[in-house]
Design a protein around this motif. Structure first.
Motif, mmCIF file in Angstrom:
data_model
loop_
_atom_site.group_PDB
_atom_site.id
_atom_site.type_symbol
_atom_site.label_atom_id
_atom_site.label_comp_id
_atom_site.label_asym_id
_atom_site.label_seq_id
_atom_site.Cartn_x
_atom_site.Cartn_y
_atom_site.Cartn_z
ATOM 1 N N TRP A 1 74.834 75.216 29.846
ATOM 2 C CA TRP A 1 73.658 75.799 29.172
ATOM 3 C C TRP A 1 73.279 77.151 29.775
ATOM 4 C CZ3 TRP A 1 68.042 74.281 30.497
ATOM 5 C CH2 TRP A 1 67.151 74.825 29.569
ATOM 6 N N TYR B 1 70.209 73.588 43.259
ATOM 7 C CA TYR B 1 69.615 72.455 42.537
ATOM 8 C C TYR B 1 69.172 71.337 43.466
ATOM 9 C CZ TYR B 1 74.094 69.818 42.688
ATOM 10 O OH TYR B 1 75.222 69.138 43.082
ATOM 11 N N ARG C 1 69.309 81.109 41.063
ATOM 12 C CA ARG C 1 68.541 80.380 40.058
ATOM 13 C C ARG C 1 68.260 78.988 40.594
ATOM 14 N NH1 ARG C 1 66.169 77.840 36.306
ATOM 15 N NH2 ARG C 1 66.380 78.493 34.126
ATOM 16 N N ALA C 2 66.999 78.719 40.878
ATOM 17 C CA ALA C 2 66.615 77.365 41.252
ATOM 18 C C ALA C 2 66.533 76.549 39.971
ATOM 19 C CB ALA C 2 65.275 77.378 41.971
ATOM 20 N N TYR C 3 67.131 75.387 40.004
ATOM 21 C CA TYR C 3 67.352 74.659 38.762
ATOM 22 C C TYR C 3 67.270 73.159 39.005
ATOM 23 C CZ TYR C 3 70.301 72.090 35.533
ATOM 24 O OH TYR C 3 70.781 71.146 34.682
ATOM 25 N N THR C 4 66.619 72.448 38.102
ATOM 26 C CA THR C 4 66.681 70.987 38.111
ATOM 27 C C THR C 4 66.879 70.506 36.673
ATOM 28 O OG1 THR C 4 64.326 70.608 37.741
ATOM 29 C CG2 THR C 4 65.026 70.860 40.040
ATOM 30 N N GLU D 1 64.415 70.790 33.507
ATOM 31 C CA GLU D 1 64.380 71.837 32.495
ATOM 32 C C GLU D 1 65.104 71.431 31.233
ATOM 33 O OE1 GLU D 1 65.448 75.984 33.623
ATOM 34 O OE2 GLU D 1 65.716 74.975 35.545
ATOM 35 N N ASP E 1 63.816 70.493 26.659
ATOM 36 C CA ASP E 1 64.278 71.664 25.913
ATOM 37 C C ASP E 1 65.009 71.236 24.635
ATOM 38 O OD1 ASP E 1 64.771 74.787 26.593
ATOM 39 O OD2 ASP E 1 66.425 73.981 25.385
#
Lengths: 332, 332
Positions: free
Chosen positions: B143, B247, B270-273, B276, B280
């Motif tokens: 994504w 992550y 990019r901090a990501y979990t 999100e 969406d």
């Protein structure tokens, strides 16, 4: 005896006084290059860092310096359209290396891809105060950040020429700018430049004020050339999924990455320089955008103070004092 | 006397033994909820951090725990289609809070939006080993990261269930996975899972090896749940304009932000979990992608070891030992 010209070089890295006015033979443009009779030089923080040996590009001494000059083309090299001769242009940072084409001097040799015309209503001083500031702001705010109407944009080091350009650009796009500055003395000038809000960090709590201004939403975009310990605060004041652009390294201390805050809000921290813009297909569009808004008067390059060419060392010292609001320009 | 069931809760944060098997009245699904007869539980690192009070969500004691259960729906609340009853499903992390719907227990109550069917060829153990790992990898790699054929993807903590999922996903997309693990003992299993390259950091220099493997280009995508001091190395091995996904926060130490390296290469951190992904519009697409690749056999949930329900505390301790390769599952 052939003509000589003054070219500023430094033979070792160090404080402002390492800059020397070397008397050199008039340089000739090579293939793909033009020669500029320099009328004004716009100074940049990058040039101080380069002089100190702390920049992304490492000086090869004796090193030239300087990204931005405005002036008149008086000679072109082979494979360059001779109709350039006599035109008033300025040089575009990011299209050449300081070691190769630094523009501090009575004349400058630059690649033809590294020059651009600007609206004729602008003075030489203003012409030397366009590309670094507006291209840097454009790349982050418009190209990558896609600021839109109603977005909150936090701009740190707001009194710098790039900061002021970002304030103007946010206004044009209908975004809400929050200018951050240390001292209250700069607040009126930032408001006059178009800042929607000004936070004076000597007197106000940065995080609390952004919280108030954004009604708790936080800032979608943060535009910061400082780094260091402020990054933690910037992460705290950012909105969920916010983007923090780091475009410089003014802070002397290391920069902690706020991992937990970033994870909790899915933050992006994007290190960015205008060196991404100039080789990209977006570059002509960026130049046109800036030209159009200069022509319309929406962008007005703000000159803080001018120095004479012989005062270049003093001009560097003045930039290091951080007293300025907008661009420091040297006129020839 | 009404029926009771065992629900795992902790009454204070701390080591594995804080987990208690509380005998509680059989819970009933409320509006929009379903009740699952739990057949298998997939364990996640997040649940250890939650138990320790170090997670993004703060436990409200007595606290439930657990994101992933597979089982059979035996009751639905009001406004839920009763045709769900009797179906085999698993729970989807990111669609509920651990405090509200933690699934460690003989039964679990979850919102109907938080369940998904999986291909019938899979066992309960595999059904409990799908969503955290594949959705987490999908969100970052497909994504947001848009990995493409030929992209170099560095995957740290590669032996974790998410790491293995990322290896499988890179293969499906034609990207080149570089799995990073500490000890040589895990190398064969990572190669068998489909890793194109494995770097054993106890024996090899991470930066040098990535340089070799990528012929100096660096990795376009880095997928890292560790943070801490490794971030500096990850920035060094990333390609210009590379994206580093953070992550997780497995490292105990603070995480320095490599500002100069990031500026020189225009890196995105990019901090990501997966939190999100689930709210969406991409979520249904992500679920379908994962379902299809499970059905085709391209994705094979890798079970490291199973424990009985009564051994849940031991299973937590085993996860903390970092000995596993793939998923740790508790069967009921």
């Amino acid at each position: 005896m052939s003509k000589t010209v003054k070219i500023v070089r430094f033979h070792k890295t160090g404080p402002a006084e390492v800059l020397q006015f070397d008397e050199l033979p008039l340089p000739q443009p090579g293939p793909g290059e033009v020669r500029l009779q320099v009328k004004a030089l716009g100074l940049n923080r990058a040039e101080i860092m380069f002089r100190n040996g702390q920049y992304l590009e490492t000086p090869v001494t004796p090193a030239k310096n300087g990204y931005e000059a405005a002036g008149i083309i008086d000679s072109v090299g082979s494979s360059v359209d001779s109709s350039w001769i006599g035109k008033t242009v300025s040089t575009v940072p990011g299209t050449f290396k300081l070691n190769d084409h630094g523009v501090y001097g009575e004349v400058a040799i630059v690649p033809v891809q590294g020059i651009a015309e600007y609206p004729s209503a602008l003075s030489y001083e203003q012409g030397a105060s366009i590309w670094m500031q507006y291209l840097t702001a454009y790349g982050a705010l418009i190209w990558l950040g896609q600021i839109a109407k109603g977005d909150f944009v936090v701009i740190t080091a707001a009194s710098s020429s790039v900061g002021i350009a970002a304030i103007e650009m946010a206004k044009v796009e209908g975004a809400i700018s929050i200018a951050v500055t240390r001292t209250a003395s700069k607040k009126p000038a930032l408001l006059e430049a178009g800042a929607d809000h000004v936070i004076v960090t000597d007197d106000e709590d940065l995080i609390e004020r952004v919280h108030e201004i954004t009604s708790g939403k936080g800032a979608r975009i943060v535009f910061d050339p400082i780094g260091g310990k402020i990054l933690e605060s910037l992460a705290t004041l950012a909105a969920p999924k916010g983007i923090i652009f780091e475009y410089g390294a003014l802070a002397p201390e290391p920069t902690p990455y706020p991992l937990f805050t970033a994870l909790a809000k899915s933050l992006t921290i994007r290190a960015y320089t205008l060196f991404e813009v100039t080789p990209d297909p977006v570059f002509p569009k960026a130049k046109q955008y800036i030209f159009d808004h200069l022509a319309s008067g929406a962008f007005k390059p703000l000159i803080d103070r001018t120095f004479r060419f012989a005062e270049l060392i003093e001009a560097h010292r003045y930039m290091e004092s951080n007293a300025q609001i907008g661009k420091i320009v040297v006129i020839l």
